[in-house]
Design an enzyme around this catalytic site. Structure first.
Site, short mmCIF file in Angstrom:
data_model
loop_
_atom_site.label_atom_id
_atom_site.label_comp_id
_atom_site.label_asym_id
_atom_site.label_seq_id
_atom_site.Cartn_x
_atom_site.Cartn_y
_atom_site.Cartn_z
N ARG A 14 0.85 -1.20 0.00
CA ARG A 14 0.00 0.00 0.00
C ARG A 14 0.88 1.24 0.00
O ARG A 14 2.08 1.16 0.22
CB ARG A 14 -0.83 0.06 1.30
N TYR A 156 7.09 7.70 17.34
CA TYR A 156 7.33 7.69 15.89
C TYR A 156 8.57 8.54 15.54
O TYR A 156 9.44 8.11 14.79
CB TYR A 156 6.08 8.24 15.20
N ILE A 189 2.34 13.14 3.38
CA ILE A 189 2.06 12.45 2.12
C ILE A 189 0.68 11.79 2.18
O ILE A 189 0.32 11.19 3.21
CB ILE A 189 3.14 11.37 1.85
P1 NAP Z 1 0.66 2.90 4.91
O1 NAP Z 1 -0.13 3.39 3.74
O2 NAP Z 1 0.00 2.79 6.25
O3 NAP Z 1 1.36 1.51 4.52
C1 NAP Z 1 2.15 0.85 5.47
C2 NAP Z 1 2.79 -0.35 4.84
O4 NAP Z 1 3.64 -0.97 5.83
C3 NAP Z 1 1.79 -1.41 4.40
O5 NAP Z 1 2.27 -1.99 3.21
C4 NAP Z 1 1.84 -2.44 5.54
O6 NAP Z 1 1.55 -3.77 5.11
C5 NAP Z 1 3.30 -2.35 5.94
N1 NAP Z 1 3.55 -2.81 7.30
C6 NAP Z 1 3.07 -2.32 8.47
N2 NAP Z 1 3.55 -3.03 9.50
C7 NAP Z 1 4.37 -3.99 8.99
C8 NAP Z 1 5.15 -5.04 9.56
N3 NAP Z 1 5.19 -5.26 10.86
N4 NAP Z 1 5.86 -5.84 8.70
C9 NAP Z 1 5.81 -5.65 7.36
N5 NAP Z 1 5.09 -4.68 6.78
C10 NAP Z 1 4.37 -3.85 7.57
O7 NAP Z 1 1.92 3.86 5.18
P2 NAP Z 1 2.65 4.94 4.23
O8 NAP Z 1 2.08 6.26 4.51
O9 NAP Z 1 2.75 4.42 2.85
O10 NAP Z 1 4.09 4.93 4.93
C11 NAP Z 1 5.20 4.22 4.39
C12 NAP Z 1 6.45 4.70 5.12
O11 NAP Z 1 6.61 6.11 4.94
C13 NAP Z 1 6.41 4.45 6.63
O12 NAP Z 1 7.69 4.11 7.09
C14 NAP Z 1 6.01 5.82 7.16
O13 NAP Z 1 6.43 6.01 8.49
C15 NAP Z 1 6.75 6.73 6.20
N6 NAP Z 1 6.22 8.09 6.15
C16 NAP Z 1 4.94 8.33 5.74
C17 NAP Z 1 4.50 9.66 5.73
C18 NAP Z 1 3.09 10.03 5.29
O14 NAP Z 1 2.73 11.22 5.41
N7 NAP Z 1 2.29 9.10 4.78
C19 NAP Z 1 5.34 10.69 6.13
C20 NAP Z 1 6.63 10.39 6.53
C21 NAP Z 1 7.06 9.09 6.53
P3 NAP Z 1 0.02 -4.39 5.04
O15 NAP Z 1 -0.68 -3.69 3.90
O16 NAP Z 1 0.24 -5.84 4.76
O17 NAP Z 1 -0.60 -4.06 6.36
#
Ligand code: NAP
Length: 248
Positions: A14, A156, A189
């Site tokens: 995702r 976090y 994001i």
């Molecule tokens: P997201 O849409 O919530 O997706 C999270 C992903 O991580 C999913 O594919 C989920 O898998 C996987 N995941 C969660 N726990 C896991 C585990 N224990 N083992 C393996 N996979 C796991 O998050 P996102 O917004 O794309 O974020 C991706 C990264 O960017 C993260 O590290 C987040 O901290 C970082 N980030 C995001 C933002 C933002 O604004 N969105 C900003 C800064 C940094 P499942 O689908 O199988 O549950």
């Protein structure tokens, strides 16, 4: 034909991880897609194959990045199929936000386990194979709050600051083996992670961003590719903010 490069992306089912996978698919990389709960794998496979014009091979591996043995098994499967891993993107991450006065110990531990320990677990198991090939690019997804801090996110922010320190350390350890390690620090994001915020909160955050809008997962994916592709031969130990100018 030249051998395809191979990229392993954690949490690629995702959000940002999925768009990173699509970018690498477009660029012709074979993929190892890690996830923990996702069930819609056929659809994801089709989308990734389409992005590559049906050129690439994809291995899906369910593994919780907090489980070291599961990570070892995931990497073993990847090596059995592709023989190498050229690129590792440590993307899997979660939030469990609260003010420290209200934060439960288990919510602090869980976020550190997934975001920081997960980054260690997968890196530790992939690096020996990169060393053998004298080639590797590791890109870990940190966050701007790992640099600035953020009220309500001490777990976090600590995990993301930890990823930055971890990355700089391994960049120093591994440079002599031609393994380059960098971080991306996304700002705000549009993914499932931020979809939980109210429109009001989103508007207030947007006001703080010089570019006045949330970023897209594609914008993060392009920056990951910039650091992870073969043409990056001289950037290591760095943090690249992808945040519309939020942190300067
Ligand atoms: P997201 O849409 O919530 O997706 C999270 C992903 O991580 C999913 O594919 C989920 O898998 C996987 N995941 C969660 N726990 C896991 C585990 N224990 N083992 C393996 N996979 C796991 O998050 P996102 O917004 O794309 O974020 C991706 C990264 O960017 C993260 O590290 C987040 O901290 C970082 N980030 C995001 C933002 C933002 O604004 N969105 C900003 C800064 C940094 P499942 O689908 O199988 O549950």
């Amino acid at each position: 034909m030249e051998e395809r490069r191979v990229a392993l992306i954690t949490g690629a089912s995702r959000g940002i991880g999925k768009k990173v996978a699509e970018k690498f698919a477009k660029e012709g990389y074979n993929l190892v897609i890690n996830y923990v709960a996702e069930s819609n794998l056929e659809k994801i496979e089709q989308e990734l194959k389409n992005a590559s014009n049906n050129q690439i091979e994809i291995l899906f591996v369910k593994a919780d990045v907090t489980d070291f043995t599961a990570c070892e098994n995931m990497v073993k499967k990847a090596i059995e199929k592709f023989g190498k891993i050229d690129v590792l993107v440590n993307n899997a991450g979660i939030t469990k936000d609260n003010l420290i006065m209200r934060m439960k110990e288990e919510d602090f531990d869980k976020v550190i386990q997934v975001n920081l320990k997960g980054t260690f677990n997968v890196s530790k198991t992939v690096i020996p194979y990169m060393m053998k090939k004298r080639y590797g690019k590791i890109v870990s997804i940190a966050s701007v709050v790992g640099i600035s801090g953020n009220a309500g996110q001490c777990n976090y922010a600590a995990s993301k600051a930890g990823i930055i320190g971890f990355t700089k350390s391994i960049a120093k350890e591994l440079a002599s083996r031609n393994i380059l390690a960098n971080c991306i620090a996304p700002g705000f994001i549009a993914t499932d992670m931020t979809a939980v915020l109210s429109d009001d909160v989103k508007e207030k955050i947007n006001e703080q961003i010089p570019l006045k809008k949330m970023g897209t997962p594609e914008e993060v994916a392009n920056a990951v590719y910039f650091l992870a592709n073969e043409e990056n031969t001289y950037i290591t130990g760095q943090v690249l903010n992808v945040d519309g100018g939020m942190i300067m």
